[in-house]
Design an enzyme around this catalytic site. Structure first.
Site, PDB file in Angstrom:
ATOM      1  N   ARG A 196      72.652  63.146  11.909  1.00 18.86           N
ATOM      2  CA  ARG A 196      71.958  62.503  12.804  1.00 18.86           C
ATOM      3  C   ARG A 196      71.928  61.002  13.227  1.00 18.86           C
ATOM      4  O   ARG A 196      71.926  60.504  12.094  1.00 18.86           O
ATOM      5  CB  ARG A 196      70.339  63.043  12.771  1.00 18.86           C
ATOM      6  CG  ARG A 196      70.094  64.545  13.146  1.00 18.86           C
ATOM      7  CD  ARG A 196      70.384  64.734  14.674  1.00 18.86           C
ATOM      8  NE  ARG A 196      70.072  65.861  15.302  1.00 18.86           N
ATOM      9  CZ  ARG A 196      70.772  67.020  15.315  1.00 18.86           C
ATOM     10  NH1 ARG A 196      72.131  66.934  14.903  1.00 18.86           N
ATOM     11  NH2 ARG A 196      70.383  68.345  15.798  1.00 18.86           N
ATOM     12  N   GLU A 199      71.931  58.330  22.300  1.00 23.39           N
ATOM     13  CA  GLU A 199      73.037  59.033  22.657  1.00 23.39           C
ATOM     14  C   GLU A 199      72.771  59.517  24.025  1.00 23.39           C
ATOM     15  O   GLU A 199      71.544  59.712  24.582  1.00 23.39           O
ATOM     16  CB  GLU A 199      73.012  60.265  22.077  1.00 23.39           C
ATOM     17  CG  GLU A 199      73.618  60.276  20.496  1.00 23.39           C
ATOM     18  CD  GLU A 199      73.995  61.454  19.896  1.00 23.39           C
ATOM     19  OE1 GLU A 199      73.757  62.657  20.492  1.00 23.39           O
ATOM     20  OE2 GLU A 199      74.189  61.403  18.640  1.00 23.39           O
ATOM     21  N   HIS A 224      79.224  63.539  20.041  1.00 16.80           N
ATOM     22  CA  HIS A 224      78.266  64.455  19.408  1.00 16.80           C
ATOM     23  C   HIS A 224      78.907  65.964  19.557  1.00 16.80           C
ATOM     24  O   HIS A 224      78.280  66.814  20.331  1.00 16.80           O
ATOM     25  CB  HIS A 224      77.098  64.719  19.999  1.00 16.80           C
ATOM     26  CG  HIS A 224      76.066  65.052  18.789  1.00 16.80           C
ATOM     27  ND1 HIS A 224      74.610  64.781  18.935  1.00 16.80           N
ATOM     28  CD2 HIS A 224      75.890  66.161  18.065  1.00 16.80           C
ATOM     29  CE1 HIS A 224      74.016  65.380  17.919  1.00 16.80           C
ATOM     30  NE2 HIS A 224      74.800  66.331  17.506  1.00 16.80           N
TER      31      HIS A 224
END
Length: 324
Positions: A237, A266, A285
């Site tokens: 994360r 993000e 991601h």
């Protein structure tokens, strides 16, 4: 009458049909305040909630008095207010096992692409810079037989260790909340404190969830303890890392390179200094982002919601004690 559930993420047709066999399914685009207001009656009656990438907090729960279970199409659940869910005895289901191997593949890809400068040199070729036999300014560094430090030896850490140990003959160091006997027996992995791992590893792979304890666990102090030749990988994360400290460490040459699948914010801002660094591989991601795995995650999430609303919480439940 079938229980009512809200779906806020598109599903493949066959999985949607499976969900509809058990529930009255209401599809919404997102969980924004506007969407909730426009569909207030539906939210008020819903007993189940399924989707991903949206915040599920106390304010939303206040609009859903009949909610009994939520199911996220992900392993991570830091966007859920677990305390609020638990206080209401609402089950939270997730998909921890489906994506293990795929995320480990992504981690290994980041290790290889940063060490061998794959993205950087590929772009140079496309830019027409390959005009003669290459020299040292094109060279990368070896991966095989280098020391891999894994911070977080869970399922994904184990899958990464398997690839590194058997595929690349890499010695494995790890740091976790407890010793992992299987990792030590299968991969000859060595448990060590975080400082020792940082000082000894050629690659430091961070695979931790975001919690109050892990927020900004990696900062200037930690990067300062790493080898100047070390490569940092994060596929856990983003907020576990102080991104400004990472940028500073790269700019100062305190570490050699970074491979990043997650970021503090993000999508990553186009103005981020990380995007102008040739020694940074930044991907959006993509940890579990293959067609096969994303389908498997969605299927698992559907089954999880069915199980939860039928009172079956033997697996994949974050807060199973609320069912007692």
């Amino acid at each position: 009458m079938k229980p009512s559930v809200i779906l806020y993420k598109a599903l493949p047709d066959d999985l949607l049909q499976r969900l509809q066999e058990h529930f009255t399914v209401h599809q919404v685009a997102n969980l924004s305040p506007q969407t909730i207001e426009q569909n207030a009656a539906i939210f008020a009656e819903a007993e189940g909630l399924l989707g991903s990438n949206e915040n599920v907090d106390a304010a939303l729960l206040g609009k859903m008095p009949k909610l009994r279970a939520t199911s996220t199409i992900s392993v991570g659940y830091d966007n859920f207010d677990v305390d609020a869910l638990t206080a209401r005895k609402i089950l939270l289901m997730h998909t921890p096992t489906v994506l293990t191997e795929t995320v480990a593949d992504t981690l290994m890809a980041l290790v290889l692409s940063t060490a061998r400068r794959v993205v950087e040199v590929a772009e140079r070729v496309k830019a027409g810079e390959w005009t003669a036999s290459i020299g040292p300014d094109w060279y990368g560094t070896d991966v095989h037989h280098k020391t891999l430090g894994i911070v977080g030896m869970g399922r994904i850490g184990m899958a990464l260790a398997q690839r590194a140990h058997f595929g690349f003959n890499m010695p494995i160091l790890y740091n976790a909340r407890r010793h992992h006997k299987e990792a030590e027996e299968r991969f000859n992995a060595r448990y060590c404190d975080l400082d020792s791992l940082l000082q000894e590893s050629d690659f430091v792979c961070l695979i931790l969830p975001l919690t109050d304890e892990t927020y900004h666990l990696f900062g200037a102090e930690q990067f300062g303890k790493m080898k100047s030749s070390a490569i940092f990988i994060n596929a856990g994360r983003g907020p576990v890392v102080d991104e400004n400290a990472l940028i500073a460490a790269l700019q100062k040459g305190e570490i050699h390179a970074a491979g990043l699948d997650v970021f503090e914010q993000e999508p990553l801002s186009v103005d981020s200094p990380l995007l102008s660094m040739a020694n940074v591989v930044a991907v959006p991601h993509i940890g579990s982002a293959t067609h096969e795995t994303r389908y498997g995650m969605a299927a698992c999430a559907v089954d999880n919601l069915i199980d939860a609303l039928q009172g079956k919480v033997e697996k994949n439940c974050v807060n199973p004690h609320v069912a007692d």
